[in-house]
Design a protein around this motif. Structure first.
Motif, PDB file in Angstrom:
ATOM      1  N   GLU A  59     -30.030 -13.997  18.024  1.00 20.60           N
ATOM      2  CA  GLU A  59     -30.639 -12.895  18.766  1.00 20.60           C
ATOM      3  C   GLU A  59     -31.712 -13.384  19.728  1.00 20.60           C
ATOM      4  N   GLY A  60     -31.953 -14.697  19.768  1.00 20.99           N
ATOM      5  CA  GLY A  60     -32.926 -15.258  20.694  1.00 20.99           C
ATOM      6  C   GLY A  60     -34.282 -15.444  20.053  1.00 20.99           C
ATOM      7  N   GLY A  61     -35.346 -15.328  20.853  1.00 22.89           N
ATOM      8  CA  GLY A  61     -36.698 -15.546  20.363  1.00 22.89           C
ATOM      9  C   GLY A  61     -37.093 -17.011  20.450  1.00 22.89           C
ATOM     10  N   ARG A  62     -37.723 -17.504  19.369  1.00 22.93           N
ATOM     11  CA  ARG A  62     -38.164 -18.899  19.300  1.00 22.93           C
ATOM     12  C   ARG A  62     -37.080 -19.745  18.659  1.00 22.93           C
ATOM     13  N   VAL A  63     -36.773 -20.888  19.275  1.00 23.26           N
ATOM     14  CA  VAL A  63     -35.618 -21.676  18.849  1.00 23.26           C
ATOM     15  C   VAL A  63     -35.981 -23.143  18.666  1.00 23.26           C
ATOM     16  N   VAL A  64     -35.479 -23.724  17.577  1.00 29.22           N
ATOM     17  CA  VAL A  64     -35.486 -25.174  17.383  1.00 29.22           C
ATOM     18  C   VAL A  64     -34.030 -25.625  17.270  1.00 29.22           C
ATOM     19  N   ALA A  65     -33.586 -26.430  18.214  1.00 29.40           N
ATOM     20  CA  ALA A  65     -32.251 -27.021  18.176  1.00 29.40           C
ATOM     21  C   ALA A  65     -32.408 -28.513  17.933  1.00 29.40           C
ATOM     22  N   ALA A  66     -31.659 -29.030  16.969  1.00 27.99           N
ATOM     23  CA  ALA A  66     -31.828 -30.433  16.585  1.00 27.99           C
ATOM     24  C   ALA A  66     -30.480 -31.100  16.385  1.00 27.99           C
TER      25      ALA A  66
ATOM     26  N   TRP B   1     -37.759 -20.212  14.595  1.00 31.65           N
ATOM     27  CA  TRP B   1     -38.892 -20.963  14.057  1.00 31.65           C
ATOM     28  C   TRP B   1     -39.181 -20.635  12.594  1.00 31.65           C
ATOM     29  N   GLU B   2     -38.456 -19.674  12.064  1.00 30.22           N
ATOM     30  CA  GLU B   2     -38.549 -19.368  10.631  1.00 30.22           C
ATOM     31  C   GLU B   2     -37.433 -20.023   9.842  1.00 30.22           C
ATOM     32  N   GLY B   3     -36.579 -20.773  10.534  1.00 30.81           N
ATOM     33  CA  GLY B   3     -35.457 -21.419   9.875  1.00 30.81           C
ATOM     34  C   GLY B   3     -34.275 -20.502   9.661  1.00 30.81           C
TER      35      GLY B   3
ATOM     36  N   THR C  34     -40.511 -40.011  15.679  1.00 30.50           N
ATOM     37  CA  THR C  34     -41.042 -41.081  16.522  1.00 30.50           C
ATOM     38  C   THR C  34     -39.970 -41.771  17.357  1.00 30.50           C
ATOM     39  N   ASP C  35     -38.700 -41.536  17.023  1.00 24.49           N
ATOM     40  CA  ASP C  35     -37.591 -42.101  17.793  1.00 24.49           C
ATOM     41  C   ASP C  35     -36.884 -41.036  18.642  1.00 24.49           C
ATOM     42  N   ALA C  36     -37.396 -39.821  18.638  1.00 20.55           N
ATOM     43  CA  ALA C  36     -36.661 -38.690  19.208  1.00 20.55           C
ATOM     44  C   ALA C  36     -37.061 -38.397  20.652  1.00 20.55           C
ATOM     45  N   THR C  37     -36.094 -37.844  21.386  1.00 18.93           N
ATOM     46  CA  THR C  37     -36.334 -37.296  22.717  1.00 18.93           C
ATOM     47  C   THR C  37     -36.279 -35.779  22.624  1.00 18.93           C
ATOM     48  N   LEU C  38     -37.299 -35.134  23.165  1.00 12.54           N
ATOM     49  CA  LEU C  38     -37.489 -33.682  23.082  1.00 12.54           C
ATOM     50  C   LEU C  38     -37.395 -33.071  24.469  1.00 12.54           C
ATOM     51  N   LEU C  39     -36.693 -31.952  24.574  1.00 11.34           N
ATOM     52  CA  LEU C  39     -36.597 -31.218  25.836  1.00 11.34           C
ATOM     53  C   LEU C  39     -37.101 -29.788  25.669  1.00 11.34           C
ATOM     54  N   THR C  40     -37.631 -29.251  26.746  1.00 14.11           N
ATOM     55  CA  THR C  40     -37.883 -27.817  26.867  1.00 14.11           C
ATOM     56  C   THR C  40     -37.878 -27.488  28.348  1.00 14.11           C
ATOM     57  N   THR C  41     -37.753 -26.206  28.679  1.00  4.25           N
ATOM     58  CA  THR C  41     -37.650 -25.839  30.089  1.00  4.25           C
ATOM     59  C   THR C  41     -39.011 -25.765  30.755  1.00  4.25           C
ATOM     60  N   PHE C  42     -39.966 -25.065  30.119  1.00  7.79           N
ATOM     61  CA  PHE C  42     -41.272 -24.862  30.729  1.00  7.79           C
ATOM     62  C   PHE C  42     -42.352 -25.610  29.958  1.00  7.79           C
ATOM     63  N   PRO C  43     -43.217 -26.356  30.607  1.00  6.14           N
ATOM     64  CA  PRO C  43     -44.290 -27.047  29.882  1.00  6.14           C
ATOM     65  C   PRO C  43     -45.173 -26.103  29.071  1.00  6.14           C
ATOM     66  N   GLU C  44     -45.368 -24.863  29.574  1.00  4.27           N
ATOM     67  CA  GLU C  44     -46.208 -23.918  28.847  1.00  4.27           C
ATOM     68  C   GLU C  44     -45.484 -23.262  27.677  1.00  4.27           C
ATOM     69  N   VAL C  45     -44.168 -23.394  27.591  1.00  9.90           N
ATOM     70  CA  VAL C  45     -43.305 -22.932  26.502  1.00  9.90           C
ATOM     71  C   VAL C  45     -43.328 -21.418  26.319  1.00  9.90           C
ATOM     72  N   GLY C  46     -44.459 -20.826  26.014  1.00  6.65           N
ATOM     73  CA  GLY C  46     -44.543 -19.378  25.795  1.00  6.65           C
ATOM     74  C   GLY C  46     -45.992 -18.951  25.716  1.00  6.65           C
ATOM     75  N   THR C  47     -46.357 -18.288  24.640  1.00  7.64           N
ATOM     76  CA  THR C  47     -47.746 -17.909  24.427  1.00  7.64           C
ATOM     77  C   THR C  47     -48.584 -19.149  24.112  1.00  7.64           C
TER      78      THR C  47
ATOM     79  N   GLU D 155     -37.822 -24.086  22.268  1.00  8.76           N
ATOM     80  CA  GLU D 155     -38.161 -23.091  23.278  1.00  8.76           C
ATOM     81  C   GLU D 155     -38.562 -21.781  22.611  1.00  8.76           C
ATOM     82  N   ALA D 156     -39.111 -20.873  23.423  1.00  9.26           N
ATOM     83  CA  ALA D 156     -39.506 -19.554  22.949  1.00  9.26           C
ATOM     84  C   ALA D 156     -39.186 -18.523  24.027  1.00  9.26           C
ATOM     85  N   GLY D 157     -39.159 -17.250  23.629  1.00  9.20           N
ATOM     86  CA  GLY D 157     -38.933 -16.180  24.592  1.00  9.20           C
ATOM     87  C   GLY D 157     -37.505 -16.054  25.070  1.00  9.20           C
ATOM     88  N   LEU D 158     -36.543 -16.513  24.272  1.00 11.88           N
ATOM     89  CA  LEU D 158     -35.144 -16.461  24.678  1.00 11.88           C
ATOM     90  C   LEU D 158     -34.508 -15.115  24.342  1.00 11.88           C
ATOM     91  N   GLN D 159     -33.455 -14.793  25.061  1.00  6.60           N
ATOM     92  CA  GLN D 159     -32.612 -13.631  24.780  1.00  6.60           C
ATOM     93  C   GLN D 159     -31.290 -14.102  24.163  1.00  6.60           C
TER      94      GLN D 159
END
Length: 270
Positions: free
Chosen positions: A244-251, A237-239, A160-173, A212-216
């Motif tokens: 190798e890319g794919g879906r990413v959570v950076a915190a 996203w599996e922790g 609730t105190d965090a700022t979140l970024l991503t490149t594309f609003p649609e993110v991926g699938t 983000e998702a869909g990264l190389q």
């Protein structure tokens, strides 16, 4: 296995700066020009590449050929060159080509060095705005118009105190978008369109999350090294490791990462 001695570390960092400087000369030469041609690499969508992308990667490769010819290379535009040292330079000459061709300033050049296991050093260069972010091998700093300063992530411990970024609003699938939106609904502020600059801002303590998702591999290895060097955490996203890319959570920290990861997993796992 690669031996990371003082001489190797110093030389890798030195050459990374030379490579970034070489790429900068090429990207700025073309930026906001009126005659920049664009090709589409994706027949099902829009994935642009320009002469600037190719010229910048060629410039980096020329530096590496002169300075560290025994290392391997993985580049977005010209693929893989095998090496003999166990080190691989991972290159994205222009991360954010869509922004680049639109004239926005937050595109950047990504240069990282990985050993047999993971990225060890990363450089995020923002040529037009004059900022450069380094992380790994005992280094965590940035330089820019306000001088040089150390990097360090935030201690925000609640979404609730965090700022979140991503490149594309649609993110991926559709599934990936819904997973992102599960976090988006909880945070204080969400912003879009940053490309690699979002990861740099996380390392600099300006924002808390990038999802983000869909990264190389070439999209994420430099940000991983820079963010981890600043005290943050990056996984898929599996922790698991995300190099190798794919879906990413950076915190910014493990507490916030766990909260965001739980939300995306709740959607992905159904």
């Amino acid at each position: 296995m690669t031996t990371w001695n003082t001489e190797t570390i110093s030389d890798v960092i030195r050459v990374a700066h030379l490579a970034a400087d070489a790429a900068k000369s090429e990207t700025l030469k073309f930026f906001r020009g009126t005659n920049l041609s664009t090709e589409n690499k994706d027949s099902g969508g829009f994935d642009p590449v320009t002469a600037a992308d190719r010229a910048a990667e060629q410039a980096i490769r020329s530096v590496l050929a002169a300075e560290r010819p025994q290392d391997g290379i993985l580049g977005e535009e010209f693929g893989t060159s095998e090496g003999e040292t166990g080190l691989t330079w991972v290159l994205d000459p222009i991360d954010g080509t869509r922004g680049y061709i639109s004239g926005t300033p937050t595109w950047g050049t990504l240069i990282s060095v990985a050993d047999e296991s993971e990225p060890k050093f990363g450089l995020i260069d923002q040529p037009y705005i004059g900022e450069r972010f380094l992380g790994g091998l005992g280094v965590s700093s940035m330089t820019g118009p306000l001088g040089e300063k150390p990097l360090g992530t935030r201690e925000t411990d609640a979404l609730t105190d965090a700022t979140l970024l991503t490149t594309f609003p649609e993110v991926g699938t559709d599934l990936e978008r819904r997973a992102f939106e599960a976090v988006d609904r909880q945070v204080k502020l969400t912003r879009y369109g940053m490309d690699c600059y979002g990861y740099a801002l996380l390392a600099a303590g300006q924002v808390d999350l990038v999802i983000e998702a869909g990264l190389q591999a070439y999209d994420i290895q430099a940000p991983i090294a820079v963010i981890e060097g600043a005290g943050g955490i990056v996984t898929n996203w599996e922790g698991q490791p995300a190099h190798e890319g794919g879906r990413v959570v950076a915190a910014a920290n493990e507490t916030l990462h766990a909260q965001a990861l739980a939300l995306v997993r709740s959607v992905v796992d159904g």
